[in-house]
Motif scaffolding. Sequence first.
Motif, PDB file in Angstrom:
ATOM      1  N   GLU A   1       0.842  -1.183   0.000  1.00 15.35           N
ATOM      2  CA  GLU A   1       0.000   0.000   0.000  1.00 15.35           C
ATOM      3  C   GLU A   1       0.887   1.246   0.000  1.00 15.35           C
ATOM      4  OE1 GLU A   1      -3.495  -0.175   2.694  1.00 15.35           O
ATOM      5  OE2 GLU A   1      -2.631  -2.081   3.322  1.00 15.35           O
ATOM      6  N   TYR A   2       0.509   2.231  -0.795  1.00 17.87           N
ATOM      7  CA  TYR A   2       1.356   3.413  -0.990  1.00 17.87           C
ATOM      8  C   TYR A   2       1.581   4.235   0.282  1.00 17.87           C
ATOM      9  CZ  TYR A   2       3.356   7.358  -3.586  1.00 17.87           C
ATOM     10  OH  TYR A   2       4.196   8.332  -4.060  1.00 17.87           O
ATOM     11  N   PRO A   3       0.567   4.504   1.112  1.00 22.38           N
ATOM     12  CA  PRO A   3       0.754   5.501   2.187  1.00 22.38           C
ATOM     13  C   PRO A   3       1.597   5.047   3.379  1.00 22.38           C
ATOM     14  CG  PRO A   3      -1.585   5.209   1.602  1.00 22.38           C
ATOM     15  CD  PRO A   3      -0.828   4.066   1.021  1.00 22.38           C
ATOM     16  N   ILE A   4       2.021   3.794   3.436  1.00 22.73           N
ATOM     17  CA  ILE A   4       2.573   3.267   4.683  1.00 22.73           C
ATOM     18  C   ILE A   4       3.997   3.725   4.963  1.00 22.73           C
ATOM     19  CG2 ILE A   4       3.224   1.144   5.895  1.00 22.73           C
ATOM     20  CD1 ILE A   4       0.951  -0.273   4.461  1.00 22.73           C
ATOM     21  N   TYR A   5       4.894   3.714   3.975  1.00 20.74           N
ATOM     22  CA  TYR A   5       6.320   3.695   4.274  1.00 20.74           C
ATOM     23  C   TYR A   5       7.044   5.035   4.163  1.00 20.74           C
ATOM     24  CZ  TYR A   5       5.604  -1.293   4.373  1.00 20.74           C
ATOM     25  OH  TYR A   5       5.141  -2.544   4.702  1.00 20.74           O
ATOM     26  N   GLY A   6       6.381   6.054   3.654  1.00 26.94           N
ATOM     27  CA  GLY A   6       7.032   7.361   3.572  1.00 26.94           C
ATOM     28  C   GLY A   6       7.456   7.883   4.930  1.00 26.94           C
ATOM     29  N   ARG A   7       6.671   7.597   5.955  1.00 25.12           N
ATOM     30  CA  ARG A   7       7.002   8.112   7.286  1.00 25.12           C
ATOM     31  C   ARG A   7       8.234   7.452   7.882  1.00 25.12           C
ATOM     32  NH1 ARG A   7       2.319   5.010   8.011  1.00 25.12           N
ATOM     33  NH2 ARG A   7       2.378   3.354   9.593  1.00 25.12           N
ATOM     34  N   TYR A   8       8.688   6.371   7.273  1.00 22.05           N
ATOM     35  CA  TYR A   8       9.909   5.715   7.731  1.00 22.05           C
ATOM     36  C   TYR A   8      11.116   6.076   6.861  1.00 22.05           C
ATOM     37  CZ  TYR A   8       6.444   3.017  10.284  1.00 22.05           C
ATOM     38  OH  TYR A   8       5.391   2.656  11.092  1.00 22.05           O
ATOM     39  N   GLY A   9      10.946   7.056   5.979  1.00 20.32           N
ATOM     40  CA  GLY A   9      12.060   7.523   5.166  1.00 20.32           C
ATOM     41  C   GLY A   9      12.195   6.848   3.817  1.00 20.32           C
ATOM     42  N   PHE A  10      11.218   6.036   3.423  1.00 21.57           N
ATOM     43  CA  PHE A  10      11.237   5.381   2.113  1.00 21.57           C
ATOM     44  C   PHE A  10      10.549   6.261   1.075  1.00 21.57           C
ATOM     45  CE2 PHE A  10      11.761   1.804   4.950  1.00 21.57           C
ATOM     46  CZ  PHE A  10      12.541   0.896   4.248  1.00 21.57           C
ATOM     47  N   GLY A  11      11.066   6.223  -0.141  1.00 22.52           N
ATOM     48  CA  GLY A  11      10.427   6.882  -1.262  1.00 22.52           C
ATOM     49  C   GLY A  11      10.355   5.935  -2.445  1.00 22.52           C
ATOM     50  N   PRO A  12       9.315   6.038  -3.287  1.00 26.59           N
ATOM     51  CA  PRO A  12       9.218   5.156  -4.462  1.00 26.59           C
ATOM     52  C   PRO A  12      10.333   5.448  -5.455  1.00 26.59           C
ATOM     53  CG  PRO A  12       7.531   6.860  -4.530  1.00 26.59           C
ATOM     54  CD  PRO A  12       8.189   6.990  -3.201  1.00 26.59           C
ATOM     55  N   ALA A  13      11.183   4.457  -5.693  1.00 32.52           N
ATOM     56  CA  ALA A  13      12.386   4.651  -6.510  1.00 32.52           C
ATOM     57  C   ALA A  13      12.269   4.053  -7.903  1.00 32.52           C
ATOM     58  CB  ALA A  13      13.604   4.055  -5.795  1.00 32.52           C
TER      59      ALA A  13
ATOM     60  N   HIS B   1      16.829  16.015   5.888  1.00 29.53           N
ATOM     61  CA  HIS B   1      16.149  15.887   7.173  1.00 29.53           C
ATOM     62  C   HIS B   1      15.751  14.425   7.379  1.00 29.53           C
ATOM     63  CE1 HIS B   1      16.104  20.132   6.537  1.00 29.53           C
ATOM     64  NE2 HIS B   1      15.152  20.081   5.608  1.00 29.53           N
ATOM     65  N   ASP B   2      16.118  13.871   8.513  1.00 30.12           N
ATOM     66  CA  ASP B   2      15.835  12.467   8.802  1.00 30.12           C
ATOM     67  C   ASP B   2      15.366  12.349  10.251  1.00 30.12           C
ATOM     68  OD1 ASP B   2      15.688   9.743   9.098  1.00 30.12           O
ATOM     69  OD2 ASP B   2      17.706   9.315   8.365  1.00 30.12           O
TER      70      ASP B   2
ATOM     71  N   GLU C   1      12.668  11.784   0.108  1.00 24.75           N
ATOM     72  CA  GLU C   1      12.782  12.309  -1.252  1.00 24.75           C
ATOM     73  C   GLU C   1      14.100  11.884  -1.893  1.00 24.75           C
ATOM     74  OE1 GLU C   1      10.076  13.241  -2.081  1.00 24.75           O
ATOM     75  OE2 GLU C   1       9.141  14.003  -0.257  1.00 24.75           O
ATOM     76  N   LEU C   2      15.139  11.717  -1.080  1.00 21.58           N
ATOM     77  CA  LEU C   2      16.392  11.202  -1.635  1.00 21.58           C
ATOM     78  C   LEU C   2      16.193   9.776  -2.136  1.00 21.58           C
ATOM     79  CD1 LEU C   2      19.375  11.643  -2.242  1.00 21.58           C
ATOM     80  CD2 LEU C   2      19.909  10.834   0.072  1.00 21.58           C
TER      81      LEU C   2
END
Length: 414
Positions: free
Chosen positions: A120-132, A330-331, A367-368
């Motif tokens: 699911e898309y919304p889960i992992y951004g808050r852990y610092g992951f971005g779709p690569a 920012h991390d 975002e990185l």
Amino acid sequence: MSPDLRTLAASDLPEWLRALNNAFLMPPTVTPEEVTARRPGIDLERTQGVFDEGRCVATFRSMPRELTAPGGELLAASAVTNVSVTATHRRRGLLTRMMSRDLTDAKERGEAVAILIAAEYPIYGRYGFGPATWINEWDVDVPRSGLDRRWAGPAEGRVDLMTPAEIRKIGPELHERVRRLTPGAIDRTDRWWDMDTGLLTFPSMPWKEPFYAVYRDASGQVDGLATYSITDHRWSNKFPRVTLETGKLIAASPAAELALWRYLFSVDWVTELKSGYRAPDDIMPLLLGDPRSAKVETNADFMWLRVLDTPRALEARTYTGAGSLVLDLHDAADLAGGRFRLETDADGRATCTPTRDDADLSFDIAELGTLYLGDESVLRLTALGRVTEERPGAATRADTLFRTPRRPWTPDGF
């Protein structure tokens, strides 16, 4: 008593697998034969479970993998998989506890990035992951494709059908060459090849032998491999309505890629071809006389990436020419953030060092992850407010440096 998060012991595995099945809506019961078959593929030291009164309610594991960076360097990665929280125990911070523990361990092991396939898309951004990386899947109306069905083989080289045993011998070496040419690709283990060719099967997942088509160039070198199955075999009024579903197609040369696609479109009786997950800029639709015959069935994010060691990750890839940028990252987890100067030379090689200089760009570590393999535009993220341009023109310079000629692609799930 609060739920207990712990590293798995061998005796925990049956209950852990049951919890995994529950979360992924699969039949819950796990047989002893299933546990025996799956146990060698699970590193218990990298596997976590949360237990509440002896019942597993959350699962998480990771595996060591190598990720191909732009330019071909192989980067140590932690591949996160089998992540679940049972519906009865959501909103209690269980995923956050497991993720934080695993990412910290991965950084200590020297793995420069973590990767995962997000259900699911919304889960992992808050852990610092971005779709690569992203994928496309096409459904092709073969009679409308405009290709000559009388194709009799490539002008140079040849295509042959081979057995699973032959693929186990020739496939690994081919894939090693292909993955070094493919930013976003990961390595395949011996166990992967055993599963793909039916040497290793699981009671819960019956294996059906596919077809294996291999391309060899004029010298006899294996340069391409396509796996496919027939998933619908209907005849109506003595006319075929047959569907060919592509499993994997990998190629070390344009000639191999073209030959394998042409072969698949020439298979007798096939009226519909499903491409499987491909890079969004795959050549296949433009190979057709009528590209409109290839209907997009899926266009979606695929592999997500989280940087754990910023200097190591940024120095591993190549860039488009010489340049200099100061990135303020920012991390919230304090794993890879800070201010770094990225210097690239005319050959695209880079150095990345901490600095106190004023930033050119500032953004979140997620975002990185999105930018790292070259798939996303810095300018687009700037327009969205997800990248802040601290110095005029910096976003354009960064976009030029980070982008790659072809889009990255992750051929395999994990």
